[in-house]
Write an enzyme that holds these catalytic residues in place. Structure first.
Site, short mmCIF file in Angstrom:
data_model
loop_
_atom_site.label_atom_id
_atom_site.label_comp_id
_atom_site.label_asym_id
_atom_site.label_seq_id
_atom_site.Cartn_x
_atom_site.Cartn_y
_atom_site.Cartn_z
N ARG A 37 15.72 -4.93 18.42
CA ARG A 37 16.67 -4.18 17.60
C ARG A 37 16.18 -3.95 16.18
NH1 ARG A 37 22.28 -7.15 19.10
NH2 ARG A 37 22.39 -6.57 21.29
N ARG A 41 19.04 1.64 14.53
CA ARG A 41 20.35 1.63 15.16
C ARG A 41 21.33 0.63 14.57
NH1 ARG A 41 21.12 0.38 21.57
NH2 ARG A 41 23.34 -0.07 21.53
N ARG A 50 26.91 10.12 11.27
CA ARG A 50 27.48 10.71 12.47
C ARG A 50 26.73 10.25 13.72
NH1 ARG A 50 24.44 14.40 14.69
NH2 ARG A 50 22.90 15.55 13.49
N ASP A 112 18.50 3.83 24.43
CA ASP A 112 19.50 2.89 24.94
C ASP A 112 19.28 2.70 26.43
OD1 ASP A 112 22.25 1.60 23.91
OD2 ASP A 112 22.41 2.15 26.02
N TYR A 190 27.02 -2.91 33.73
CA TYR A 190 27.72 -1.89 32.94
C TYR A 190 28.39 -0.86 33.84
CZ TYR A 190 25.69 -3.53 28.54
OH TYR A 190 25.36 -4.28 27.44
#
Lengths: 393, 393
Positions: A37, A41, A50, A112, A190
């Site tokens: 990470r 992000r 946005r 992602d 998920y």
């Protein structure tokens, strides 16, 4: 891959191959380091833009992904961050400054893991402050019929390949670029849960009640992942990491049945796919978070590198996996809350325990949004400084 | 304890001491079994009642706690459940029917680990569908001044002692009654985070940034827990379980510094406190969820029983802890989603791996709300059936 115009040729020469050498088990002069990470992000400025509101649109923009990959945490460049602009076109590339300030030894493409379920036809949105949400998760066995042919996934994800190619070009050979994907079981959680879950009870219910349908879904995901990962390498990725983020919800038995075979299959088939496509092999990393119970098996799963979370003691991990694999990790991310002096002390202990070779320094999980970028820098510096001393001895 | 009128005398004779024998390491004829979260709290009918709306008021009602302790999951008694009523006064005690149907070998008092922070002066509410919430969590070191003297906690929690005494009376000696508390680190996470958290980053930030204040808080909690646990035994609890539910957020280093010393201290001081009060010793269980990295240390921490989650293979756990401790666990709770036949198979494997002695069967975590009570019954029956065969061989 040829038709997309992003063949991995003509890339700038790699100037820092320390990460790749460590991944392949070759000797290095110091310990390479990167942070899960580390991309933009999780930067506060990212979350205020946005991009956070329309996360997956950002994932679909190669320019934005490139910018976010290069824009690692900078303590002094919080203002003026615009993911829609592409400041790397400036004479002194703004986005490379953080990589100069924090001399990380690898970059990881901004994307992602859930782009794969999306490419399989599932709707996924990123709810700010909450996380990913599937309005129509898989509830019944027949829901598998809703999924697209996994063979189309790689072409659906051409935007990731474009982002990788663009980023590798703009990296200008500073450090290698890592591609990644979620492992089949983690993606399945998920798709069945419809989002995050503290127990993964719905996904595990599938494993216990519908083992055949579960295997079918895991095979579909594996079939999608293989060309996707090969495509990332074709586009310019120089290493691949597979995230089995939800390994800890499975005990040894379920992991052996429903996670490990697919993890092994991905490695085997990606390697075969690279060879078939005439591409040079790249090192592959498996990171099974909370998968302490399967370390020995993961070390034999066909990956050059095994990532560790912070719950595994380095010396014990090395004893368990043997000498034929590189280890990656595993500082507690929360250690970055400590003072810089304490970070230095913790890094020194970690490096002493892992030893100077066959090791890539990293956190045991991703950076958290509230972490001070200067402390990320202290982590990176401490790894470089102490490992150079270690390597000299 | 004398003034509350609930001294542990005159209780009915214990008819089934299998659980206690196993906990003490004595030989048993079969493997005793109970389920974490077996009490009514997680029953659908519980969640539909006002008890769920006003959770901590329920905790303060000895009658309701008694009822919920005895009311384990019944497949046929969903209707007519009223926690405010006390049907055990009926000639054929309704609330004992489930214990007849599911011959569990122990009961655990219905309560919550967060009554301790409450007794220390913190406001805690249970938000239906979300979990516990502290409107004013500990944010700064000076917030520790808000906490009451830990010496008052036991008297504040007299309602738990009353519930234990009442329940032990109504159990009529069928099975032993277990008391419990949260371990200091786990309680600290709630008090600092203000509720649940996937990372415990705020609580861990304390450990890294305010180690002295963290130790101060952990000492306060230990000081509160010792008389609270001694008081539970004085009131009638026949065993004690300490829940270190958030062990997994700590790696080996933090666990050694901030969790283990307090876990050890609780055991040592509770044992001394029982002796000082002229009370017979009771077996103590430590359950550190996701604490796989500390099994050896937990086995030496002064507890007769070490609880295991489902990520630890039984044979490896036994190898690691040696022979001087009883193990408890560790079926994946989600295994109860499987068919009864599969549950039987999984139980058989688990019992074979743990062996017939020094073992208490349980789940590796609590029951989930959507589990079929009949499958809980299948689990209990499978343990009894297969273990009797094992013990005969």
């Amino acid at each position: 891959m040829e038709e997309n115009g992003f063949r991995p040729k003509g890339f700038p020469e790699l100037k820092n191959d320390t990460f790749l050498r460590a991944a392949w088990g070759e000797e290095t002069d110091y310990t390479p380091v990167w942070c899960m990470r580390q991309a933009g992000r999780y930067l506060p400025e990212f979350r205020e833009t946005r991009a956070a509101q329309d996360f997956f649109s950002t994932c679909r923009s190669p320019e934005a992904c490139c910018e976010l990959t290069l824009q690692v945490r900078s303590p002094q460049k919080r203002e003026g961050f615009m993911p829609s602009a592409c400041p790397v076109k400036q004479p002194v590339p703004y986005s490379l400054q953080p990589l100069r300030r924090f001399p990380l030894d690898a970059a990881i493409i901004f994307s992602d893991i859930l782009v794969v379920p999306q490419a399989l036809g599932m709707e996924v949105t990123m709810v700010p402050g909450k996380g990913p949400s599937f309005p129509e998760p898989l509830r019944e066995e027949r829901d598998l019929e809703r999924l697209r042919d996994p063979a189309v996934v790689a072409s659906e994800l051409d935007y990731v390949f474009q982002a990788i190619t663009l980023t590798r070009q703009r990296l200008a050979g500073r450090v290698p670029l890592i591609g990644f994907a979620g492992a089949p079981w983690t993606l399945m959680t998920y798709m069945v849960e419809g989002g995050g879950s503290s127990t993964m009870a719905q996904a595990k219910r599938w494993l216990y009640q519908r083992p055949q349908a579960s295997h079918q879904l895991l095979r579909i995901l594996t079939d999608a992942l293989v060309p996707y990962l090969v495509g990332q390498v074709a586009a310019g990725a120089q290493a691949l990491q597979l995230f089995e983020s939800h390994a800890g919800h499975l005990g040894p038995q379920l992991f052996t049945k429903f996670a490990l075979p697919y993890i092994c299959d991905v490695a085997k088939r990606v390697k075969a796919g690279l060879q078939k496509a005439g591409l040079a092999p790249v090192p592959m990393i498996i990171f099974a978070k909370d998968g302490h119970f399967a370390l020995e098996e993961l070390a034999q799963a066909g990956y050059e590198v095994v990532g560790l979370d912070w719950t595994v003691a380095p010396k014990k991990a090395r004893e368990r996996v043997g000498k034929m694999v590189t280890l990656q990790g595993n500082l507690d991310p929360c250690a970055l809350y400590a003072s810089k002096e304490e970070i230095g002390r913790l890094v020194q202990q970690m490096l002493d325990d892992f030893g100077p070779q066959r090791y890539i320094a990293n956190l045991g999980h991703g950076l958290y949004p509230d972490m001070d970028p200067e402390h990320v820098g202290a982590f990176v510096d401490a790894v470089h400084k102490h490992s150079r001393l270690l390597h000299q001895n």
